[in-house]
Scaffold this active site. Structure first.
Site, PDB file in Angstrom:
ATOM      1  N   ASP A  54       0.838  -1.209   0.000  1.00 42.67           N
ATOM      2  CA  ASP A  54       0.000   0.000   0.000  1.00 42.67           C
ATOM      3  C   ASP A  54       0.873   1.259   0.000  1.00 42.67           C
ATOM      4  O   ASP A  54       0.364   2.381  -0.114  1.00 42.67           O
ATOM      5  CB  ASP A  54      -1.020   0.000   1.153  1.00 42.67           C
ATOM      6  CG  ASP A  54      -0.363  -0.085   2.514  1.00 42.67           C
ATOM      7  OD1 ASP A  54       0.879  -0.193   2.584  1.00 42.67           O
ATOM      8  OD2 ASP A  54      -1.102  -0.042   3.529  1.00 42.67           O
ATOM      9  N   SER A  55       2.204   1.079   0.027  1.00 38.71           N
ATOM     10  CA  SER A  55       3.110   2.210  -0.193  1.00 38.71           C
ATOM     11  C   SER A  55       2.885   2.808  -1.578  1.00 38.71           C
ATOM     12  O   SER A  55       3.371   3.903  -1.872  1.00 38.71           O
ATOM     13  CB  SER A  55       4.575   1.770  -0.029  1.00 38.71           C
ATOM     14  OG  SER A  55       4.837   0.661  -0.863  1.00 38.71           O
ATOM     15  N   ASP A 115      -1.059  -6.197  -0.291  1.00 42.07           N
ATOM     16  CA  ASP A 115      -1.450  -5.604   0.996  1.00 42.07           C
ATOM     17  C   ASP A 115      -2.953  -5.409   1.091  1.00 42.07           C
ATOM     18  O   ASP A 115      -3.575  -4.913   0.136  1.00 42.07           O
ATOM     19  CB  ASP A 115      -0.800  -4.212   1.132  1.00 42.07           C
ATOM     20  CG  ASP A 115       0.473  -4.241   1.947  1.00 42.07           C
ATOM     21  OD1 ASP A 115       0.720  -5.237   2.662  1.00 42.07           O
ATOM     22  OD2 ASP A 115       1.222  -3.249   1.859  1.00 42.07           O
ATOM     23  N   LYS A 121      -1.084  -9.570   2.678  1.00 45.70           N
ATOM     24  CA  LYS A 121      -0.354  -9.114   3.874  1.00 45.70           C
ATOM     25  C   LYS A 121      -1.246  -8.152   4.636  1.00 45.70           C
ATOM     26  O   LYS A 121      -1.975  -7.371   4.033  1.00 45.70           O
ATOM     27  CB  LYS A 121       0.962  -8.431   3.488  1.00 45.70           C
ATOM     28  CG  LYS A 121       1.699  -7.830   4.696  1.00 45.70           C
ATOM     29  CD  LYS A 121       3.126  -7.475   4.378  1.00 45.70           C
ATOM     30  CE  LYS A 121       3.316  -6.132   3.701  1.00 45.70           C
ATOM     31  NZ  LYS A 121       2.814  -4.966   4.479  1.00 45.70           N
ATOM     32  N   GLU A 174      -1.249  -5.680   8.451  1.00 43.90           N
ATOM     33  CA  GLU A 174      -0.430  -5.115   9.528  1.00 43.90           C
ATOM     34  C   GLU A 174      -1.047  -5.429  10.888  1.00 43.90           C
ATOM     35  O   GLU A 174      -2.270  -5.502  11.030  1.00 43.90           O
ATOM     36  CB  GLU A 174      -0.326  -3.593   9.359  1.00 43.90           C
ATOM     37  CG  GLU A 174       0.417  -3.194   8.094  1.00 43.90           C
ATOM     38  CD  GLU A 174       0.592  -1.682   7.977  1.00 43.90           C
ATOM     39  OE1 GLU A 174       0.267  -0.938   8.928  1.00 43.90           O
ATOM     40  OE2 GLU A 174       1.072  -1.245   6.913  1.00 43.90           O
ATOM     41  N   GLU A 182       9.474  -4.253  10.308  1.00 38.43           N
ATOM     42  CA  GLU A 182       9.848  -2.952   9.724  1.00 38.43           C
ATOM     43  C   GLU A 182      10.387  -1.990  10.784  1.00 38.43           C
ATOM     44  O   GLU A 182       9.771  -1.831  11.858  1.00 38.43           O
ATOM     45  CB  GLU A 182       8.630  -2.315   9.024  1.00 38.43           C
ATOM     46  CG  GLU A 182       8.980  -0.955   8.407  1.00 38.43           C
ATOM     47  CD  GLU A 182       7.960  -0.418   7.426  1.00 38.43           C
ATOM     48  OE1 GLU A 182       6.971  -1.111   7.129  1.00 38.43           O
ATOM     49  OE2 GLU A 182       8.176   0.724   6.955  1.00 38.43           O
TER      50      GLU A 182
HETATM   51  O1  KIV Z   1       3.585  -1.164   1.543  1.00 38.82           O
HETATM   52  C1  KIV Z   1       4.765  -1.535   1.534  1.00 38.82           C
HETATM   53  O2  KIV Z   1       5.568  -1.190   0.652  1.00 38.82           O
HETATM   54  C2  KIV Z   1       5.218  -2.396   2.627  1.00 38.82           C
HETATM   55  C3  KIV Z   1       6.684  -2.644   2.731  1.00 38.82           C
HETATM   56  C4  KIV Z   1       7.284  -1.454   3.333  1.00 38.82           C
HETATM   57  C5  KIV Z   1       6.991  -3.875   3.474  1.00 38.82           C
HETATM   58  O3  KIV Z   1       4.423  -2.849   3.392  1.00 38.82           O
END
Ligand code: KIV
Length: 279
Positions: free
Chosen positions: A49-50, A88, A118, A120, A187
């Site tokens: 989600d970055s 994510d 994934k 969090e 992280e």
């Molecule tokens: O969203 C992302 O890029 C991440 C990485 C920083 C692991 O979760």
């Protein structure tokens, strides 16, 4: 006669069994073209989600939606044939209940064809992780700095510096691994703690701003390529792409202005024809 070569895609389970072995290589990916390049090299790619920050210039990952993740997930799946693709679950799509998480994860997996999701959070997400895995959804955990908690943790800060925070992260990583996650992203966690967690849990740890002792490493592609203007201390710039783009764009602009582009090789001419000489 055409011969189609079948490529076996890496699965979440293939990653799980790499615990303690050769380091696992991972990068983020958001587009088909970069995914196709990464596919030859990485074990898994993360549609993180970055992408909210990297692709859309947002300040945090919080505004990212499930539809945004699915759109880029589909693009990455078109480029990747061999590597596992993990997507994510964005903020707000899974925290409310295991059922909400299941609905979000099913959409992601059905609409993109990716191999895992994934999410969090540590202890508080353990029940949800178990719920998803029991229903056929491989889950990667994410502890330490969890960017979706930006407003409650007060920014993007290194985690685990004091004993209380270190204990919380340790317990979080164990809870996520116990719940059945096939790997855990750790992280921005101080070195001795990330190393300790790696030795303590039975599934691979994937470090980002954590320890070289982690079972694998991940970075945001645009950061390590030198494309993002700013990057955290834990990023090594393996490329200087921004410079390359600046030079190429400058050369293009100059060529357009002096009419050296398009050249004869770029123009559709009648058979035997040629461009008139420059005046
Ligand atoms: O969203 C992302 O890029 C991440 C990485 C920083 C692991 O979760």
């Amino acid at each position: 006669m055409s011969v189609e070569v079948q490529v076996r895609r890496i699965t979440a389970n293939d990653i799980r069994v790499r615990k303690g072995g050769e380091p696992i290589v991972a990068l983020t990916a958001y587009h088909a073209h970069t995914a196709a390049i990464l596919d030859e090299v990485v074990d898994f790619m993360l549609v993180g989600d970055s992408l909210g920050m990297v692709m859309h210039g947002l300040e945090t990952t919080l505004p990212v939606t499930l539809d945004m993740m699915i759109l880029q997930g589909k693009a990455v799946m078109r480029g990747a044939r061999r590597a596992l693709v993990v997507i994510d679950l964005p903020f707000g799509s899974y925290e409310e209940s295991p059922e909400a998480a299941f609905r979000a994860a099913v959409r992601v997996m059905k609409e993109t064809g990716c191999g895992a999701v994934k999410l969090e959070g540590g202890q508080r997400m353990a029940e949800t992780i178990r719920f998803l895995i029991e229903r056929g959804i491989p889950v990667m955990g994410h502890v330490g700095l969890t960017p979706q908690a930006f407003n409650t943790i007060g920014g993007f800060k290194v985690q685990g510096r004091d004993p209380h925070s270190a204990d919380t992260i340790r317990v979080d990583a164990e809870a996520v691994a116990e719940a059945g996650a096939f790997a855990v992203v750790v992280e921005a966690v101080v070195e001795p703690l990330a190393r300790e967690i790696t030795h303590a849990i039975k599934v691979p740890t994937i470090g980002i701003g954590a320890s070289p002792a982690c079972d694998g490493q991940i970075l945001v592609l645009e950061d390590m390529l030198g494309l993002s203007a700013r990057a955290p201390k834990f990023v090594r710039r393996f490329g200087q792409l921004a410079e390359g783009i600046r030079t190429a764009v400058g050369d293009y602009a100059a060529a357009v202005r002096d009419r050296s582009f398009p050249g004869e090789e770029n123009v559709y001419l009648p058979k035997g024809g040629a461009l008139p000489p420059k005046t």
